[in-house]
Write a protein that holds these residues in place. Sequence first.
Motif, PDB file in Angstrom:
ATOM      1  N   ASP A 146       0.817  -1.244  -0.046  1.00 55.17           N
ATOM      2  CA  ASP A 146      -0.053   0.016   0.024  1.00 55.17           C
ATOM      3  C   ASP A 146       1.019   1.339   0.033  1.00 55.17           C
ATOM      4  O   ASP A 146       1.777   1.100   0.638  1.00 55.17           O
ATOM      5  CB  ASP A 146      -0.916  -0.015   1.408  1.00 55.17           C
ATOM      6  CG  ASP A 146      -2.119  -0.827   0.908  1.00 55.17           C
ATOM      7  OD1 ASP A 146      -2.497  -1.204  -0.110  1.00 55.17           O
ATOM      8  OD2 ASP A 146      -2.894  -1.189   2.256  1.00 55.17           O
ATOM      9  N   ARG A 251     -10.619   1.335  -4.846  1.00 50.53           N
ATOM     10  CA  ARG A 251      -8.963   1.574  -4.659  1.00 50.53           C
ATOM     11  C   ARG A 251      -8.685   2.284  -5.905  1.00 50.53           C
ATOM     12  O   ARG A 251      -8.635   1.764  -7.163  1.00 50.53           O
ATOM     13  CB  ARG A 251      -8.456   0.290  -4.583  1.00 50.53           C
ATOM     14  CG  ARG A 251      -8.922  -0.732  -3.783  1.00 50.53           C
ATOM     15  CD  ARG A 251      -8.379  -0.624  -2.261  1.00 50.53           C
ATOM     16  NE  ARG A 251      -6.804  -0.946  -2.284  1.00 50.53           N
ATOM     17  CZ  ARG A 251      -5.984  -1.281  -1.209  1.00 50.53           C
ATOM     18  NH1 ARG A 251      -6.822  -0.711   0.063  1.00 50.53           N
ATOM     19  NH2 ARG A 251      -4.941  -1.554  -0.996  1.00 50.53           N
ATOM     20  N   HIS A 376      -1.078   0.888  -5.320  1.00 54.31           N
ATOM     21  CA  HIS A 376      -2.536   1.436  -4.615  1.00 54.31           C
ATOM     22  C   HIS A 376      -2.129   2.655  -3.736  1.00 54.31           C
ATOM     23  O   HIS A 376      -1.773   2.617  -2.967  1.00 54.31           O
ATOM     24  CB  HIS A 376      -2.903   0.279  -3.546  1.00 54.31           C
ATOM     25  CG  HIS A 376      -3.310  -0.976  -4.523  1.00 54.31           C
ATOM     26  ND1 HIS A 376      -4.804  -1.640  -4.403  1.00 54.31           N
ATOM     27  CD2 HIS A 376      -2.780  -1.747  -5.252  1.00 54.31           C
ATOM     28  CE1 HIS A 376      -4.575  -2.719  -4.974  1.00 54.31           C
ATOM     29  NE2 HIS A 376      -3.491  -2.978  -5.491  1.00 54.31           N
ATOM     30  N   SER A 379      -7.807   4.291  -0.700  1.00 53.96           N
ATOM     31  CA  SER A 379      -8.697   3.051  -0.598  1.00 53.96           C
ATOM     32  C   SER A 379      -9.830   3.603   0.424  1.00 53.96           C
ATOM     33  O   SER A 379      -9.958   4.450   1.173  1.00 53.96           O
ATOM     34  CB  SER A 379      -7.775   2.132   0.460  1.00 53.96           C
ATOM     35  OG  SER A 379      -8.545   1.196   1.015  1.00 53.96           O
TER      36      SER A 379
END
Length: 400
Positions: A146, A251, A376, A379
């Motif tokens: 992440d 996302r 990513h 979120s």
Amino acid sequence: RRRLLGTASAAGAAGLVAGGAGGAYGYAATTGGDPLTSVGSTAVPFHGSHQAGIVDPAQATGHLIAFDLAPGAGRKGAAALLRRWSAAAETMAAGRTPNGDNQIALDAGPSSLTVTFGFGLGFFAKTGLQNRVPENLAPIPPFSSDALDPRLSDGDLWVQIGSDDALVAFHTLRVLQKEAGDTARLRWQMNGFNRAPGATERPRTGRNLMGQIDGTNNPKPTDKDFAAKVFVSGKSGAESWLNGGSYAVVRRIRMLLDSWDHLPLDRQEMVIGRRKSDGAPLSGGTETTPVDLNKINKDGSLAIAGDAHIRVAAPASNGGAAMLRRAFSYHDGYDQDGTPNAGLLFIAWQADPFNGFIKVQQKLDRADGLSRFIRHESSALFAVPGGCAPGEYVGQRLLE
Ligand code: HEM
């Protein structure tokens, strides 16, 4: 010459059967004439047992917007807002003019407009409804890869707008933003797109910005267990308001397109496990041929590599975990170092995020060959109520 071609169910079923969400369009291209004339006149009903914008083919333009409830808005303010938003969405989805219109979409038809509303965890605290939080609306656990920007993550309320006309989509955004008034403040906005209806000879699964056909192996509405995978059902008590609804995982996934574009075609295909030209699995056949994860090449190697995205993400590798992917691409210009700020507004729909996105992403995080080419960056998880009947508003069963 304009005809109302295609209701939500006809368009949705045609598009999805033809090749999956995320770019397959269900307008009636097969009836002859110029398919482009049908773009404006296609209407997706706002009312129904599920909200629109989940099973319907993803439109050419999308806006994702998160709002935070203003301090003091409370349950009453939230209910009034959802009532205003639902009324405006219903009006515009039918191609009518909402109250206090700004004329942005004055001469356009509904253009497959859908508006979908969802609630984040913060919504429940601010409306005093903590005892109605669904069990599965828990924070998404962090993943090792992440790189999340909190300013572009989470939010109390989520609105997904999709339309095959960019002005219709923007118009809707402005109307809903105005209706938010002092009740909710914009937290983040993301703008996306897909291929426009009529751009390809026949409806087919869309391509993402890496050039891959994306959406092939989505659950299909014709599958026996489709509803069980995508929609919440059978809840009683504090969670019963969510029956007919779903969970949306949003996302924002940047694609590292400069590195990707340097990879030779055969390596790109191995990363996914499918051919780029037609989406056929590397185990053979055409786009819709079932993937054979056990197929061995003549040289003894796996036809679908050990770290291929479709091997690692497949329900067979994750105890049956599945989700409906319905994404938009995004391109927000270039960073200072010249790299494109572009990728996928990935939206996964499932009845249970822990047996959908979260389980699969836990696996992808460790083992996916694609992870070297994506990042990513934001979120969010939203509980998306079921659809409403005429005279009702979205979320009424929770808020009344
Ligand atoms: C399949 C691309 C992220 C889950 C695919 C396919 C492509 C693709 C090209 C093959 C065609 C298809 O079946 O749709 C991408 C790209 C991503 C991304 C470019 C990021 C930018 C994710 C994420 C998840 C996911 C984050 C879930 C956590 C899946 C699943 C399949 C799939 C479940 C179907 C596998 C199968 O059963 O064959 N993806 N994907 N993808 N992807 Fe992704």
